[in-house]
Motif scaffolding. Structure first.
Motif, PDB file in Angstrom:
ATOM      1  N   GLN A  46       0.827  -1.205   0.000  1.00  0.00           N
ATOM      2  CA  GLN A  46       0.000   0.000   0.000  1.00  0.00           C
ATOM      3  C   GLN A  46       0.862   1.256   0.000  1.00  0.00           C
ATOM      4  N   GLU A  47       1.936   1.251   0.772  1.00  0.00           N
ATOM      5  CA  GLU A  47       2.832   2.403   0.800  1.00  0.00           C
ATOM      6  C   GLU A  47       3.455   2.630  -0.572  1.00  0.00           C
ATOM      7  N   GLU A  48       3.862   1.544  -1.229  1.00  0.00           N
ATOM      8  CA  GLU A  48       4.484   1.672  -2.545  1.00  0.00           C
ATOM      9  C   GLU A  48       3.482   2.144  -3.595  1.00  0.00           C
ATOM     10  N   ARG A  53       1.077   4.188  -3.237  1.00  0.00           N
ATOM     11  CA  ARG A  53       0.881   5.639  -3.126  1.00  0.00           C
ATOM     12  C   ARG A  53       1.902   6.398  -3.964  1.00  0.00           C
ATOM     13  N   THR A  54       3.097   5.848  -4.070  1.00  0.00           N
ATOM     14  CA  THR A  54       4.136   6.489  -4.880  1.00  0.00           C
ATOM     15  C   THR A  54       4.035   6.082  -6.339  1.00  0.00           C
ATOM     16  N   THR A  93       1.008   7.451  -8.509  1.00  0.00           N
ATOM     17  CA  THR A  93       0.791   8.891  -8.562  1.00  0.00           C
ATOM     18  C   THR A  93       0.313   9.277  -9.956  1.00  0.00           C
ATOM     19  N   THR A 144      -6.058   7.425 -10.656  1.00  0.00           N
ATOM     20  CA  THR A 144      -7.136   7.319  -9.676  1.00  0.00           C
ATOM     21  C   THR A 144      -7.278   5.845  -9.312  1.00  0.00           C
ATOM     22  N   TYR A 145      -7.063   5.519  -8.042  1.00  0.00           N
ATOM     23  CA  TYR A 145      -7.128   4.110  -7.648  1.00  0.00           C
ATOM     24  C   TYR A 145      -7.668   3.980  -6.241  1.00  0.00           C
ATOM     25  N   HIS A 146      -8.145   2.784  -5.921  1.00  0.00           N
ATOM     26  CA  HIS A 146      -8.456   2.478  -4.532  1.00  0.00           C
ATOM     27  C   HIS A 146      -8.248   0.994  -4.293  1.00  0.00           C
TER      28      HIS A 146
END
Length: 260
Positions: free
Chosen positions: A237-239, A241-242, A245, A248-250
């Protein structure tokens, strides 16, 4: 088109359910977690299962679903629940699963009104179910694995589902060739990027690999992430976010519903 997440995890652990999506109450995309996610009445409304590939985490609940539904078929002449997929996928299920050794062959029982039947698909040849059109296209995973594209209203409402996949330029070219702009994409991020060697060997994606794959796609759909391996979920999840970029995702969650 209504999509309900029955399971979206790459790990079978408490609180994490294996892959299965319910579309419009009658269609399943894969069947990793069905019988523990919906009640018997909802199971009885199912009419079609589209299987991306025959790994157990995508098919295991076909077994228990067939067993649960026997009372709705015995002596009632109800049309069987259709299992759709590429021919090699269906052959694997018939040979290795519903073979009267691992599990009864529910394509022949009950007599004269079987619970299940096989419906082979041809890549890029659409199947129309009510108002939903579904087409398959090969992806880079298990033998004969495919993703699916579903649409309604001539493509005004549409969804692409890669299933499990590694890098696959052909899939993204296929998505861009559709006669409508791709609106929603379910795809995977199974391992963190520092495990790329394992991801590549097992034909899965990391956040870094997923970013490279999405760069092949001209369309800019809303992206829905599934199949994270639970032990690595926080890192993935952290990766994301980068790496995602600009997209649009979830992250998909069990029990949520999405209106396509």
């Amino acid at each position: 088109m209504n999509l309900r997440v029955l399971g979206c995890s790459g790990s079978d652990l408490p609180g994490h359910h294996l892959t299965s999506f319910l579309v419009n109450d009658t269609i399943l995309l894969d069947a990793g977690s069905v019988t523990s996610a919906i009640d018997l009445a909802a199971q009885a409304r199912l009419e079609h299962i589209f299987v991306t590939h025959p790994h157990l985490d995508h098919i295991k609940d076909i077994l228990f679903l067939a067993d649960n539904l026997i009372e709705f078929f015995a002596g009632k002449k109800r049309p069987p629940l259709q299992i759709h997929g590429l021919p090699q996928v269906l052959d694997a299920i018939a040979t290795h699963l519903l073979n009267d050794t691992i599990w009864p062959d529910f394509t022949v029982i009950p007599e004269n009104s079987p619970v299940l039947t096989y419906a082979p698909m041809t890549p890029e040849v659409p199947v129309v179910i009510g108002g939903v059109t579904v087409t398959a296209f090969p992806v880079n995973h298990a033998k004969a694995a495919s993703g699916f594209v579903l649409w309604e209203d001539d493509g005004a409402k549409n969804l692409a589902y890669t299933g499990d996949t590694g890098p696959c330029p052909e899939w993204w070219a296929f998505c861009d060739s559709l006669p409508f702009p791709l609106a929603h994409l379910i795809t995977e991020a199974s391992f963190p990027s520092d495990m790329e060697r394992l991801a590549t060997a097992s034909k899965h994606l990391t956040p870094k690999l997923l970013r490279a794959e999405l760069a092949r796609l001209r369309a800019k759909p809303e992206i829905h992430i599934y199949h994270m391996k639970a032990p690595f979920a926080v890192q993935i999840q952290e990766e994301l976010r980068t790496e995602l970029t600009g997209h649009t995702y979830h992250l998909l969650r069990e029990h949520e519903s999405i209106i396509i």
